[in-house]
Scaffold this motif. Structure first.
Motif, PDB file in Angstrom:
ATOM      1  N   ASP A 166       0.808   0.163  16.741  1.00 27.08           N
ATOM      2  CA  ASP A 166      -0.298   0.745  15.988  1.00 27.08           C
ATOM      3  C   ASP A 166       0.115   1.982  15.198  1.00 27.08           C
ATOM      4  O   ASP A 166      -0.583   2.985  15.166  1.00 27.08           O
ATOM      5  CB  ASP A 166      -1.492   1.067  16.896  1.00 27.08           C
ATOM      6  N   ILE A 167       1.248   1.891  14.531  1.00 29.16           N
ATOM      7  CA  ILE A 167       1.707   2.965  13.650  1.00 29.16           C
ATOM      8  C   ILE A 167       1.011   2.806  12.304  1.00 29.16           C
ATOM      9  O   ILE A 167       1.027   1.733  11.705  1.00 29.16           O
ATOM     10  CB  ILE A 167       3.242   2.898  13.428  1.00 29.16           C
ATOM     11  N   LEU A 168       0.401   3.881  11.825  1.00 34.12           N
ATOM     12  CA  LEU A 168      -0.189   3.888  10.498  1.00 34.12           C
ATOM     13  C   LEU A 168       0.949   4.093   9.494  1.00 34.12           C
ATOM     14  O   LEU A 168       1.650   5.100   9.555  1.00 34.12           O
ATOM     15  CB  LEU A 168      -1.210   5.027  10.370  1.00 34.12           C
ATOM     16  N   ILE A 169       1.128   3.140   8.614  1.00 31.14           N
ATOM     17  CA  ILE A 169       2.159   3.268   7.588  1.00 31.14           C
ATOM     18  C   ILE A 169       1.626   4.159   6.461  1.00 31.14           C
ATOM     19  O   ILE A 169       2.273   5.113   6.065  1.00 31.14           O
ATOM     20  CB  ILE A 169       2.606   1.901   7.035  1.00 31.14           C
ATOM     21  N   ASP A 170       0.431   3.835   5.959  1.00 32.91           N
ATOM     22  CA  ASP A 170      -0.134   4.671   4.907  1.00 32.91           C
ATOM     23  C   ASP A 170      -1.523   4.193   4.514  1.00 32.91           C
ATOM     24  O   ASP A 170      -1.922   3.072   4.815  1.00 32.91           O
ATOM     25  CB  ASP A 170       0.752   4.650   3.660  1.00 32.91           C
ATOM     26  N   TYR A 171      -2.246   5.071   3.810  1.00 28.50           N
ATOM     27  CA  TYR A 171      -3.476   4.739   3.107  1.00 28.50           C
ATOM     28  C   TYR A 171      -3.085   4.608   1.643  1.00 28.50           C
ATOM     29  O   TYR A 171      -2.410   5.489   1.109  1.00 28.50           O
ATOM     30  CB  TYR A 171      -4.514   5.857   3.238  1.00 28.50           C
ATOM     31  N   ILE A 172      -3.504   3.522   0.997  1.00 31.49           N
ATOM     32  CA  ILE A 172      -3.074   3.268  -0.367  1.00 31.49           C
ATOM     33  C   ILE A 172      -4.291   2.992  -1.249  1.00 31.49           C
ATOM     34  O   ILE A 172      -5.003   2.012  -1.026  1.00 31.49           O
ATOM     35  CB  ILE A 172      -2.113   2.068  -0.421  1.00 31.49           C
ATOM     36  N   PRO A 173      -4.523   3.827  -2.257  1.00 32.86           N
ATOM     37  CA  PRO A 173      -5.642   3.565  -3.169  1.00 32.86           C
ATOM     38  C   PRO A 173      -5.257   2.502  -4.201  1.00 32.86           C
ATOM     39  O   PRO A 173      -4.072   2.286  -4.482  1.00 32.86           O
ATOM     40  CB  PRO A 173      -5.866   4.919  -3.845  1.00 32.86           C
ATOM     41  N   ALA A 174      -6.259   1.848  -4.770  1.00 39.54           N
ATOM     42  CA  ALA A 174      -6.044   0.882  -5.847  1.00 39.54           C
ATOM     43  C   ALA A 174      -5.639   1.641  -7.115  1.00 39.54           C
ATOM     44  O   ALA A 174      -5.931   2.830  -7.234  1.00 39.54           O
ATOM     45  CB  ALA A 174      -7.312   0.087  -6.090  1.00 39.54           C
ATOM     46  N   PRO A 175      -4.960   1.014  -8.019  1.00 41.82           N
ATOM     47  CA  PRO A 175      -4.473  -0.356  -7.952  1.00 41.82           C
ATOM     48  C   PRO A 175      -3.148  -0.436  -7.188  1.00 41.82           C
ATOM     49  O   PRO A 175      -2.337   0.477  -7.260  1.00 41.82           O
ATOM     50  CB  PRO A 175      -4.262  -0.724  -9.416  1.00 41.82           C
ATOM     51  N   THR A 176      -2.984  -1.527  -6.470  1.00 45.29           N
ATOM     52  CA  THR A 176      -1.743  -1.724  -5.726  1.00 45.29           C
ATOM     53  C   THR A 176      -1.548  -3.212  -5.445  1.00 45.29           C
ATOM     54  O   THR A 176      -2.497  -3.993  -5.506  1.00 45.29           O
ATOM     55  CB  THR A 176      -1.732  -0.918  -4.413  1.00 45.29           C
ATOM     56  N   ILE A 177      -0.330  -3.563  -5.138  1.00 49.67           N
ATOM     57  CA  ILE A 177       0.004  -4.928  -4.722  1.00 49.67           C
ATOM     58  C   ILE A 177       0.642  -4.824  -3.356  1.00 49.67           C
ATOM     59  O   ILE A 177       1.587  -4.057  -3.156  1.00 49.67           O
ATOM     60  CB  ILE A 177       0.992  -5.604  -5.699  1.00 49.67           C
ATOM     61  N   ARG A 178       0.156  -5.576  -2.410  1.00 50.52           N
ATOM     62  CA  ARG A 178       0.693  -5.588  -1.049  1.00 50.52           C
ATOM     63  C   ARG A 178       1.116  -7.012  -0.703  1.00 50.52           C
ATOM     64  O   ARG A 178       0.534  -7.966  -1.178  1.00 50.52           O
ATOM     65  CB  ARG A 178      -0.357  -5.131  -0.032  1.00 50.52           C
ATOM     66  N   GLY A 179       2.126  -7.118   0.146  1.00 55.95           N
ATOM     67  CA  GLY A 179       2.596  -8.432   0.586  1.00 55.95           C
ATOM     68  C   GLY A 179       3.680  -9.034  -0.284  1.00 55.95           C
ATOM     69  O   GLY A 179       3.982 -10.216  -0.165  1.00 55.95           O
ATOM     70  N   ILE A 180       4.264  -8.234  -1.150  1.00 56.77           N
ATOM     71  CA  ILE A 180       5.296  -8.765  -2.043  1.00 56.77           C
ATOM     72  C   ILE A 180       6.699  -8.623  -1.469  1.00 56.77           C
ATOM     73  O   ILE A 180       7.621  -9.254  -1.932  1.00 56.77           O
ATOM     74  CB  ILE A 180       5.236  -8.106  -3.436  1.00 56.77           C
ATOM     75  N   ILE A 181       6.829  -7.798  -0.455  1.00 56.72           N
ATOM     76  CA  ILE A 181       8.142  -7.620   0.166  1.00 56.72           C
ATOM     77  C   ILE A 181       8.207  -8.522   1.395  1.00 56.72           C
ATOM     78  O   ILE A 181       7.377  -8.408   2.296  1.00 56.72           O
ATOM     79  CB  ILE A 181       8.368  -6.147   0.550  1.00 56.72           C
ATOM     80  N   PRO A 182       9.169  -9.442   1.431  1.00 55.86           N
ATOM     81  CA  PRO A 182       9.247 -10.359   2.576  1.00 55.86           C
ATOM     82  C   PRO A 182       9.594  -9.642   3.876  1.00 55.86           C
ATOM     83  O   PRO A 182      10.295  -8.635   3.876  1.00 55.86           O
ATOM     84  CB  PRO A 182      10.348 -11.342   2.185  1.00 55.86           C
ATOM     85  N   ILE A 183       9.084 -10.181   4.968  1.00 53.06           N
ATOM     86  CA  ILE A 183       9.388  -9.659   6.298  1.00 53.06           C
ATOM     87  C   ILE A 183      10.586 -10.451   6.832  1.00 53.06           C
ATOM     88  O   ILE A 183      10.533 -11.679   6.890  1.00 53.06           O
ATOM     89  CB  ILE A 183       8.177  -9.823   7.244  1.00 53.06           C
ATOM     90  N   PRO A 184      11.669  -9.773   7.210  1.00 54.67           N
ATOM     91  CA  PRO A 184      12.849 -10.488   7.722  1.00 54.67           C
ATOM     92  C   PRO A 184      12.522 -11.332   8.954  1.00 54.67           C
ATOM     93  O   PRO A 184      11.659 -10.977   9.765  1.00 54.67           O
ATOM     94  CB  PRO A 184      13.824  -9.359   8.075  1.00 54.67           C
ATOM     95  N   ASP A 185      13.225 -12.450   9.088  1.00 55.93           N
ATOM     96  CA  ASP A 185      12.977 -13.407  10.171  1.00 55.93           C
ATOM     97  C   ASP A 185      13.090 -12.803  11.564  1.00 55.93           C
ATOM     98  O   ASP A 185      12.444 -13.267  12.494  1.00 55.93           O
ATOM     99  CB  ASP A 185      13.946 -14.597  10.070  1.00 55.93           C
ATOM    100  N   ASP A 186      13.917 -11.776  11.731  1.00 55.22           N
ATOM    101  CA  ASP A 186      14.119 -11.212  13.070  1.00 55.22           C
ATOM    102  C   ASP A 186      13.125 -10.093  13.415  1.00 55.22           C
ATOM    103  O   ASP A 186      13.198  -9.500  14.472  1.00 55.22           O
ATOM    104  CB  ASP A 186      15.555 -10.729  13.241  1.00 55.22           C
ATOM    105  N   PHE A 187      12.158  -9.817  12.542  1.00 56.48           N
ATOM    106  CA  PHE A 187      11.147  -8.795  12.832  1.00 56.48           C
ATOM    107  C   PHE A 187      10.071  -9.377  13.734  1.00 56.48           C
ATOM    108  O   PHE A 187       9.575 -10.467  13.491  1.00 56.48           O
ATOM    109  CB  PHE A 187      10.497  -8.282  11.542  1.00 56.48           C
ATOM    110  N   GLU A 188       9.720  -8.640  14.756  1.00 56.30           N
ATOM    111  CA  GLU A 188       8.662  -9.087  15.647  1.00 56.30           C
ATOM    112  C   GLU A 188       7.346  -8.383  15.359  1.00 56.30           C
ATOM    113  O   GLU A 188       6.311  -8.735  15.914  1.00 56.30           O
ATOM    114  CB  GLU A 188       9.076  -8.858  17.099  1.00 56.30           C
ATOM    115  N   SER A 189       7.378  -7.393  14.498  1.00 57.76           N
ATOM    116  CA  SER A 189       6.168  -6.632  14.197  1.00 57.76           C
ATOM    117  C   SER A 189       5.185  -7.461  13.386  1.00 57.76           C
ATOM    118  O   SER A 189       5.548  -8.363  12.637  1.00 57.76           O
ATOM    119  CB  SER A 189       6.505  -5.372  13.406  1.00 57.76           C
ATOM    120  N   LEU A 190       3.940  -7.090  13.539  1.00 55.90           N
ATOM    121  CA  LEU A 190       2.835  -7.669  12.802  1.00 55.90           C
ATOM    122  C   LEU A 190       2.295  -6.543  11.937  1.00 55.90           C
ATOM    123  O   LEU A 190       2.214  -5.389  12.389  1.00 55.90           O
ATOM    124  CB  LEU A 190       1.776  -8.118  13.813  1.00 55.90           C
ATOM    125  N   TYR A 191       1.942  -6.822  10.700  1.00 57.33           N
ATOM    126  CA  TYR A 191       1.406  -5.802   9.807  1.00 57.33           C
ATOM    127  C   TYR A 191      -0.031  -6.147   9.466  1.00 57.33           C
ATOM    128  O   TYR A 191      -0.336  -7.294   9.141  1.00 57.33           O
ATOM    129  CB  TYR A 191       2.259  -5.682   8.540  1.00 57.33           C
TER     130      TYR A 191
END
Length: 190
Positions: free
Chosen positions: A42-67
């Protein structure tokens, strides 16, 4: 891209989940604001105001984290398949602006990592106060400063409250009803 996108309005509190298994979509936020949280810690990465694009960076296969992308302020969001996003970039000749956007994100990453991994709690709190103060007022007015800092640095409530109390006494910060109103020059060491 707007003519090729279908925007829907999502209420504050709505959540989208990204993981290794669920990362085929990207989220184009036209209005409002979102927050990004890493689970299970439950780490807060950030608050992001619009306009923005999220989900464009792939999550590596060995990551167990959920975002979790959480709607912070009611938002208009278009959700499209990442492959369709790539096709639109090509057809609309937007790869260069997109590459510049990614370059900006990459240049910010070391600073974000440094802020999240500060060795001393005081340094981390100091950095988070400046980060929060840089947020648009409409977002900052909705955030309890102590909660924001603890969610970002994973420090105890008492440690964060002690530092905030001392900074208020020294008139380095102004906090009203838990909301950060202003930051003066905070000393590097306390």
């Amino acid at each position: 891209m707007s003519p090729w996108l279908e925007y829907k309005t999502y209420a504050a509190g709505h959540r989208f989940t990204r993981s290794v298994k669920e990362q085929s979509k990207c989220y184009i936020v036209r209005t409002g604001a979102v927050s990004i949280h890493r689970q299970p810690d439950d780490i807060l990465i950030d608050y992001i105001p619009a306009p923005t694009i999220r989900g464009i960076i792939p999550i590596p296969d060995d990551f167990e984290s959920l975002y979790v992308i959480k709607i912070f302020e009611e938002a208009e969001i278009a959700i499209i398949d990442i492959d369709v996003f790539d096709i639109l970039l090509s057809e609309l000749n937007l790869w260069e602006p997109f590459a510049r956007h990614m370059q900006l994100l990459a240049s910010l990453a070391p600073e974000v990592i440094f802020r999240l991994n500060s060795r001393r709690i005081y340094e981390a709190v100091r950095m988070q106060l400046y980060e929060l103060m840089a947020k648009p007022e409409s977002i900052r007015e909705q955030i309890i400063v102590e909660n924001f800092i603890r969610a970002k640095v994973q420090a105890s409530r008492s440690a964060v409250m002690h530092i905030l109390s001392e900074l208020r006494k020294g008139e380095y910060v102004v906090i009203e009803n838990g909301v950060l109103k202003s930051v003066n020059s905070i000393p590097e060491r306390f």
